[in-house]
Motif scaffolding. Sequence first.
Motif, PDB file in Angstrom:
ATOM      1  N   ARG A 215       1.828  -5.268   0.798  1.00  0.00           N
ATOM      2  CA  ARG A 215       2.452  -6.362   1.543  1.00  0.00           C
ATOM      3  C   ARG A 215       3.949  -6.384   1.240  1.00  0.00           C
ATOM      4  O   ARG A 215       4.370  -6.010   0.144  1.00  0.00           O
ATOM      5  CB  ARG A 215       1.874  -7.713   1.110  1.00  0.00           C
TER       6      ARG A 215
ATOM      7  N   GLN B 279       3.508 -11.374   0.828  1.00  0.00           N
ATOM      8  CA  GLN B 279       2.897 -11.840  -0.431  1.00  0.00           C
ATOM      9  C   GLN B 279       2.983 -13.361  -0.516  1.00  0.00           C
ATOM     10  O   GLN B 279       2.005 -14.042  -0.821  1.00  0.00           O
ATOM     11  CB  GLN B 279       3.611 -11.246  -1.650  1.00  0.00           C
TER      12      GLN B 279
ATOM     13  N   HIS C  52       0.762 -14.947   2.074  1.00  0.00           N
ATOM     14  CA  HIS C  52      -0.641 -14.821   1.670  1.00  0.00           C
ATOM     15  C   HIS C  52      -0.988 -15.937   0.683  1.00  0.00           C
ATOM     16  O   HIS C  52      -2.023 -16.602   0.812  1.00  0.00           O
ATOM     17  CB  HIS C  52      -0.887 -13.449   1.043  1.00  0.00           C
ATOM     18  N   LEU C  53      -0.124 -16.160  -0.280  1.00  0.00           N
ATOM     19  CA  LEU C  53      -0.268 -17.250  -1.242  1.00  0.00           C
ATOM     20  C   LEU C  53      -0.357 -18.583  -0.488  1.00  0.00           C
ATOM     21  O   LEU C  53      -1.178 -19.434  -0.803  1.00  0.00           O
ATOM     22  CB  LEU C  53       0.950 -17.188  -2.166  1.00  0.00           C
TER      23      LEU C  53
ATOM     24  N   GLU D 244       0.494 -15.643   7.062  1.00  0.00           N
ATOM     25  CA  GLU D 244       0.837 -14.241   6.809  1.00  0.00           C
ATOM     26  C   GLU D 244       1.092 -13.472   8.108  1.00  0.00           C
ATOM     27  O   GLU D 244       1.856 -12.515   8.134  1.00  0.00           O
ATOM     28  CB  GLU D 244      -0.261 -13.555   5.989  1.00  0.00           C
TER      29      GLU D 244
ATOM     30  N   HIS E 280      -4.785 -17.909  -8.295  1.00  0.00           N
ATOM     31  CA  HIS E 280      -4.435 -17.030  -7.176  1.00  0.00           C
ATOM     32  C   HIS E 280      -2.936 -17.073  -6.885  1.00  0.00           C
ATOM     33  O   HIS E 280      -2.290 -16.031  -6.754  1.00  0.00           O
ATOM     34  CB  HIS E 280      -5.239 -17.425  -5.927  1.00  0.00           C
ATOM     35  N   GLN E 281      -2.372 -18.284  -6.794  1.00  0.00           N
ATOM     36  CA  GLN E 281      -0.946 -18.373  -6.477  1.00  0.00           C
ATOM     37  C   GLN E 281      -0.098 -17.813  -7.615  1.00  0.00           C
ATOM     38  O   GLN E 281       0.922 -17.182  -7.381  1.00  0.00           O
ATOM     39  CB  GLN E 281      -0.541 -19.800  -6.083  1.00  0.00           C
TER      40      GLN E 281
ATOM     41  N   HIS F 195      -0.965 -15.359  -9.604  1.00  0.00           N
ATOM     42  CA  HIS F 195      -1.116 -13.905  -9.510  1.00  0.00           C
ATOM     43  C   HIS F 195      -0.148 -13.321  -8.486  1.00  0.00           C
ATOM     44  O   HIS F 195       0.592 -12.379  -8.780  1.00  0.00           O
ATOM     45  CB  HIS F 195      -2.572 -13.575  -9.142  1.00  0.00           C
ATOM     46  N   HIS F 196      -0.156 -13.873  -7.279  1.00  0.00           N
ATOM     47  CA  HIS F 196       0.683 -13.304  -6.223  1.00  0.00           C
ATOM     48  C   HIS F 196       2.167 -13.574  -6.455  1.00  0.00           C
ATOM     49  O   HIS F 196       3.000 -12.718  -6.161  1.00  0.00           O
ATOM     50  CB  HIS F 196       0.219 -13.778  -4.847  1.00  0.00           C
TER      51      HIS F 196
ATOM     52  N   GLN G 113       3.271 -11.006  -8.930  1.00  0.00           N
ATOM     53  CA  GLN G 113       3.457  -9.677  -8.342  1.00  0.00           C
ATOM     54  C   GLN G 113       4.859  -9.518  -7.751  1.00  0.00           C
ATOM     55  O   GLN G 113       5.429  -8.434  -7.780  1.00  0.00           O
ATOM     56  CB  GLN G 113       2.424  -9.424  -7.242  1.00  0.00           C
ATOM     57  N   THR G 114       5.399 -10.603  -7.234  1.00  0.00           N
ATOM     58  CA  THR G 114       6.693 -10.502  -6.564  1.00  0.00           C
ATOM     59  C   THR G 114       7.853 -10.326  -7.529  1.00  0.00           C
ATOM     60  O   THR G 114       8.975 -10.049  -7.092  1.00  0.00           O
ATOM     61  CB  THR G 114       6.944 -11.713  -5.637  1.00  0.00           C
TER      62      THR G 114
END
Length: 175
Positions: A60, A65, A68-69, A93, A150-151, A153-154, A157-158
């Motif tokens: 993504r 990303q 998606h969050l 998204e 979840h939020q 995690h994403h 990632q950024t």
Amino acid sequence: MKKIKLLLSLLFAFCAFQSVIAQLNEDLVKDWERAKAYTKEYLDAMPESGYSLKPTPEMRSFAEQMLHLTDANYTFTSAVTGEKSPVGMGASEKSTDKSKENVTKLVLASYDYVIDGIKKMTPEKMNENVKLFGRFEMTKAAALNKNFEHQTHHRGQTTVYIRLAGAKPPQEKLF
């Protein structure tokens, strides 16, 4: 006399338990408000040109990303509160406007949706069960914790995306 003492003891224990549960809701709101502010720092740190950045072609983009969050914030919270989500599943998204301004607006609105949903929850509602995605049964409080995970995690990632864009990610914000 023993019955009165027992009754008063039980009443005191019940009130104390309700106070603890109410405090958990307040703490949850504070955690989500902190997560919103932290995510805003990530959105601000990424230059406009980095919103379309993908570390590899199959991944993504930064904007995707974050969106998606956003979709997950709406989906989880809608399941927990029972309120219809104002955003269709996966709609954020799929947005065609992935500008920094629009992504920031959409992401922050999703955090407001979560925070407002939590504020409406009673301790009793938090202990009710919900089935996520038609297969995962858990308490509503647990579902909100999964959403928080979840939020986190994403957003985490950024960090790599921001560094690849030549910018500096925000410092950790645990408190």
